[in-house]
Enzyme design. Sequence first.
Site, mmCIF file in Angstrom:
data_model
loop_
_atom_site.group_PDB
_atom_site.id
_atom_site.type_symbol
_atom_site.label_atom_id
_atom_site.label_comp_id
_atom_site.label_asym_id
_atom_site.label_seq_id
_atom_site.Cartn_x
_atom_site.Cartn_y
_atom_site.Cartn_z
ATOM 1 N N ARG A 1 -9.090 8.605 -0.546
ATOM 2 C CA ARG A 1 -9.980 8.155 1.152
ATOM 3 C C ARG A 1 -11.221 9.948 0.612
ATOM 4 N NH1 ARG A 1 -9.193 5.443 5.603
ATOM 5 N NH2 ARG A 1 -7.023 4.790 5.680
ATOM 6 N N THR B 1 -7.842 3.526 9.080
ATOM 7 C CA THR B 1 -9.189 2.531 8.783
ATOM 8 C C THR B 1 -9.304 2.300 10.349
ATOM 9 O OG1 THR B 1 -8.753 2.248 6.446
ATOM 10 C CG2 THR B 1 -10.348 1.104 7.903
ATOM 11 N N HIS C 1 -3.312 -4.261 7.750
ATOM 12 C CA HIS C 1 -3.974 -3.496 8.753
ATOM 13 C C HIS C 1 -2.447 -3.248 9.321
ATOM 14 C CE1 HIS C 1 -5.743 0.369 10.485
ATOM 15 N NE2 HIS C 1 -6.046 0.857 9.384
ATOM 16 N N HIS D 1 0.904 6.341 1.817
ATOM 17 C CA HIS D 1 1.839 6.928 3.026
ATOM 18 C C HIS D 1 2.734 7.542 2.356
ATOM 19 C CE1 HIS D 1 -0.908 6.903 5.256
ATOM 20 N NE2 HIS D 1 -0.650 5.333 5.734
ATOM 21 N N ASN E 1 0.511 -1.159 -0.097
ATOM 22 C CA ASN E 1 0.242 -0.283 -0.142
ATOM 23 C C ASN E 1 1.037 1.392 -0.410
ATOM 24 O OD1 ASN E 1 -1.436 2.390 1.315
ATOM 25 N ND2 ASN E 1 -3.270 0.886 1.335
ATOM 26 N N GLU F 1 -9.507 0.593 -2.506
ATOM 27 C CA GLU F 1 -9.699 0.753 -1.012
ATOM 28 C C GLU F 1 -10.761 1.792 -1.754
ATOM 29 O OE1 GLU F 1 -6.350 -1.765 1.563
ATOM 30 O OE2 GLU F 1 -6.951 0.899 1.622
ATOM 31 N N HIS G 1 -5.421 3.709 -1.520
ATOM 32 C CA HIS G 1 -6.613 4.289 -1.248
ATOM 33 C C HIS G 1 -7.549 5.511 -1.528
ATOM 34 C CE1 HIS G 1 -9.524 3.682 3.081
ATOM 35 N NE2 HIS G 1 -10.085 4.369 1.938
ATOM 36 N N ARG H 1 -7.006 13.008 1.212
ATOM 37 C CA ARG H 1 -5.855 13.374 2.251
ATOM 38 C C ARG H 1 -4.433 12.506 1.815
ATOM 39 N NH1 ARG H 1 -8.545 10.528 6.232
ATOM 40 N NH2 ARG H 1 -7.996 8.304 7.053
ATOM 41 N N GLU I 1 -10.963 -8.879 2.977
ATOM 42 C CA GLU I 1 -9.826 -8.958 3.583
ATOM 43 C C GLU I 1 -10.115 -8.556 5.003
ATOM 44 O OE1 GLU I 1 -7.650 -5.526 2.269
ATOM 45 O OE2 GLU I 1 -6.537 -5.227 4.237
HETATM 46 N N1 PXP Z 1 -6.030 -2.692 4.303
HETATM 47 C C1 PXP Z 1 -6.881 -1.759 4.659
HETATM 48 C C2 PXP Z 1 -8.373 -2.057 4.416
HETATM 49 C C3 PXP Z 1 -6.793 -0.527 5.097
HETATM 50 O O1 PXP Z 1 -7.250 0.307 4.560
HETATM 51 C C4 PXP Z 1 -5.261 -0.471 5.141
HETATM 52 C C5 PXP Z 1 -4.882 1.137 5.439
HETATM 53 O O2 PXP Z 1 -5.140 2.023 4.673
HETATM 54 C C6 PXP Z 1 -3.959 -1.166 4.937
HETATM 55 C C7 PXP Z 1 -4.944 -2.583 4.838
HETATM 56 C C8 PXP Z 1 -2.976 -0.915 5.326
HETATM 57 O O3 PXP Z 1 -2.709 -0.338 6.375
HETATM 58 P P1 PXP Z 1 -0.980 -0.631 7.294
HETATM 59 O O4 PXP Z 1 -1.082 1.066 6.744
HETATM 60 O O5 PXP Z 1 -1.846 0.143 8.742
HETATM 61 O O6 PXP Z 1 -0.009 -1.340 6.596
#
Ligand code: PXP
Length: 237
Positions: A45, A101, A189, A10, A7, A70, A43, A49, A150
């Site tokens: 949002r 989330t 997550h 960030h 992901n 996402e 993702h 952001r 998930e």
């Molecule tokens: N899965 C989902 C549904 C999420 O919303 C997120 C965060 O955007 C992640 C996985 C990834 O989480 P992390 O950044 O804590 O690894």
Amino acid sequence: MKKLNVNVDHVATLRQARLIDYPDPIDVIKLVQKSKANGIVMHLREDRRHIQDSDLLNFRKKIKFHFNLEIAPTIEMIKIANKIRPDVITLVPEKRMELTTEGGLDLLKNKSKINKVLSILNPKIKSMLFIDPDIKILDICKELKIYGVEINTGSYCEAKKIHIKKEVQKIKEASKYAKELGYFVAAGHGLNKYNISKIKNINEIEEYNIGHSIISDSIFNGIIKATNKIYDIINKR
Ligand code: PXP
């Protein structure tokens, strides 16, 4: 082999902190493609952001790689997904003041809303739901037409030591049941190189979606090189 999607939200968080065009998540995705990862996650949002609509368009134009988008379960987001055509969408709940989330979808409350948004999704795009590890929620999933789930590992990752065993057990049971129902099972997550150890041997989990810890670790793996690079430029005569 189990799959890993990175992901890259960030990377965009860092860019948006300055509202400039660097670092570009697309450039990082090109590097991720050279790693052992199987795909990426972005993702979008509702408050934009980190990832922007333009990132999704750029991805589509420039990259061929497994893409899990996402999004919140809204008509606006499904229309965007239909335009961008990711391989998979994962529906995720969003709250206005959240930092990230905060839990899985509340299907008890939102089943008909989710049914409605999924009904307009391009059938070529696979749909997944981000859910807490809860058998009751999986029973509601049965009434929806989805490809997979998930499992939210957030509670496990944040749990105090005495609760960890219980949280792992919940993830195990939910993953097993999800697989019995015929779903593709992913988890994510809060996962990192330490806490993944208790989750990685759950056979039913086929894929992990990990962001924050990989992007954070890449700082530690790159800071010396990045610093020396600019030091050498400053001192080159
Ligand atoms: N899965 C989902 C549904 C999420 O919303 C997120 C965060 O955007 C992640 C996985 C990834 O989480 P992390 O950044 O804590 O690894």
